[in-house]
Design a protein around this motif. Structure first.
Motif, PDB file in Angstrom:
ATOM      1  N   MET A  89      44.340  51.541  39.783  1.00  0.00           N
ATOM      2  CA  MET A  89      43.436  50.385  39.749  1.00  0.00           C
ATOM      3  C   MET A  89      41.995  50.844  39.529  1.00  0.00           C
ATOM      4  O   MET A  89      41.258  50.238  38.754  1.00  0.00           O
ATOM      5  CB  MET A  89      43.533  49.586  41.071  1.00  0.00           C
ATOM      6  N   CYS A  91      40.442  49.364  36.298  1.00  0.00           N
ATOM      7  CA  CYS A  91      39.854  48.069  36.625  1.00  0.00           C
ATOM      8  C   CYS A  91      38.505  48.141  37.330  1.00  0.00           C
ATOM      9  O   CYS A  91      37.713  47.205  37.241  1.00  0.00           O
ATOM     10  CB  CYS A  91      40.804  47.255  37.508  1.00  0.00           C
ATOM     11  N   HIS A 113      35.541  45.383  38.163  1.00  0.00           N
ATOM     12  CA  HIS A 113      35.989  44.526  39.271  1.00  0.00           C
ATOM     13  C   HIS A 113      35.809  45.205  40.615  1.00  0.00           C
ATOM     14  O   HIS A 113      36.692  45.162  41.465  1.00  0.00           O
ATOM     15  CB  HIS A 113      37.466  44.167  39.097  1.00  0.00           C
ATOM     16  N   TYR A 168      37.662  43.646  43.733  1.00  0.00           N
ATOM     17  CA  TYR A 168      38.698  44.145  44.639  1.00  0.00           C
ATOM     18  C   TYR A 168      38.118  44.767  45.904  1.00  0.00           C
ATOM     19  O   TYR A 168      38.820  44.910  46.893  1.00  0.00           O
ATOM     20  CB  TYR A 168      39.617  45.142  43.908  1.00  0.00           C
ATOM     21  N   ALA A 211      42.505  37.415  42.448  1.00  0.00           N
ATOM     22  CA  ALA A 211      43.369  38.598  42.626  1.00  0.00           C
ATOM     23  C   ALA A 211      44.840  38.246  42.423  1.00  0.00           C
ATOM     24  O   ALA A 211      45.628  39.091  41.991  1.00  0.00           O
ATOM     25  CB  ALA A 211      43.155  39.197  44.023  1.00  0.00           C
ATOM     26  N   THR A 225      46.423  39.313  39.212  1.00  0.00           N
ATOM     27  CA  THR A 225      46.357  40.732  38.840  1.00  0.00           C
ATOM     28  C   THR A 225      47.584  41.204  38.062  1.00  0.00           C
ATOM     29  O   THR A 225      47.459  41.790  36.979  1.00  0.00           O
ATOM     30  CB  THR A 225      46.163  41.603  40.099  1.00  0.00           C
ATOM     31  N   MET A 228      48.523  40.129  45.356  1.00  0.00           N
ATOM     32  CA  MET A 228      48.318  40.477  43.951  1.00  0.00           C
ATOM     33  C   MET A 228      49.054  39.573  42.975  1.00  0.00           C
ATOM     34  O   MET A 228      48.898  39.715  41.773  1.00  0.00           O
ATOM     35  CB  MET A 228      48.737  41.937  43.690  1.00  0.00           C
TER      36      MET A 228
END
Ligand code: HEC
Length: 216
Positions: free
Chosen positions: A116, A120, A124, A156, A166, A169, A212
């Motif tokens: 992640m 991401c 994020h 996040y 979220a 996701t 998620m």
């Protein structure tokens, strides 16, 4: 006023007709610039304004002097450099204040978190790593708008207080819409581009991470 515009246009047109190859090359460079701007994810108004400035500079030099394309292109390069220099003064994109960290999801494993972060957290998270090209306008503007847009949907590192989107996701990773295509194109940010295997591992981990997906 109108007649001056008219004569500017017709003399610029005259130069273009006398030097079709240089003009065609110039048009190609312009198109390439527009395409790059869009691919980089620059907002369309920015691309549009830049284009207008460039064409206006072209008309002003070719129209007024009636000089050859060498002179016109030389003055365009100079005016382009001046524009690039001036836009560095715009403060947008310089503010790197971090929003507070309030708590991450309970990631299924350390590997889930690592993937992640790689793919991401550029957009994020509260702690974002800025790529080198984020120091120069206009790409700094593009980066700033991606981070602001990303955080506004889900940060996040603020999951504990505001999960945002979220629950989307898993969907966005599965359908390939995140990370956005412009972010990894041309080998940019290679660490964010997940292989099929990494993607599958990540999704399996996310399925065991509360919050998620909409099904939880
Ligand atoms: C380069 C910045 C960037 C990266 C990297 C990135 N995102 Fe996004 N994300 C955005 C932006 C900007 C939006 C807002 C929607 C849009 O403009 O496409 C968004 C939207 C989202 C949304 C909301 C979508 C919806 O339909 O509600 C989710 C969920 C999301 N991203 C998850 C992720 C995940 C998971 C990753 C990593 C696999 C990731 N993003 C990587 C910038 C990014």
């Amino acid at each position: 006023m109108i007649s001056r515009l008219k004569s500017t246009f017709s003399s610029a047109w005259g130069v273009m007709r006398r030097h079709p190859v240089v003009s065609a090359l110039y048009a190609l460079v312009l198109l390439f610039g527009i395409a790059m701007g869009i691919i980089m994810g620059l907002p369309l108004p920015v691309v549009g304004v830049t284009l207008v400035v460039i064409v206006a500079a072209l008309l002003a030099t070719w129209g007024r002097t009636g000089a050859g394309p060498g002179f016109a292109i030389g003055s365009l390069v100079v005016s382009g450099l001046v524009v690039v220099g001036l836009i560095q003064l715009v403060p947008y994109g310089r503010d790197r204040t971090q929003p507070p960290i309030t708590g991450e999801p309970q990631w299924a494993s350390a590997e889930t978190r690592t993937l992640m972060v790689r793919a991401c957290y550029h957009c994020h998270a509260s702690e974002v790593e800025y790529p080198a090209y984020a120091s120069i306008a206009p790409s700094s503007w593009a980066v700033q708008s991606h981070i602001a847009g990303g955080r506004s949907h889900v940060n996040y590192q603020q999951f504990a207080t505001n999960p945002g989107n979220a629950d989307e996701t898993i969907r966005v990773i599965r359908d390939g819409s995140m990370p956005p295509a412009y972010f990894t194109r041309f080998g940019l940010n290679p660490e964010a581009a997940l292989t099929d295997e990494e993607r599958a591992t990540l999704i399996a981990g996310l399925e065991k991470t509360p919050g998620m997906s909409g099904g939880d």
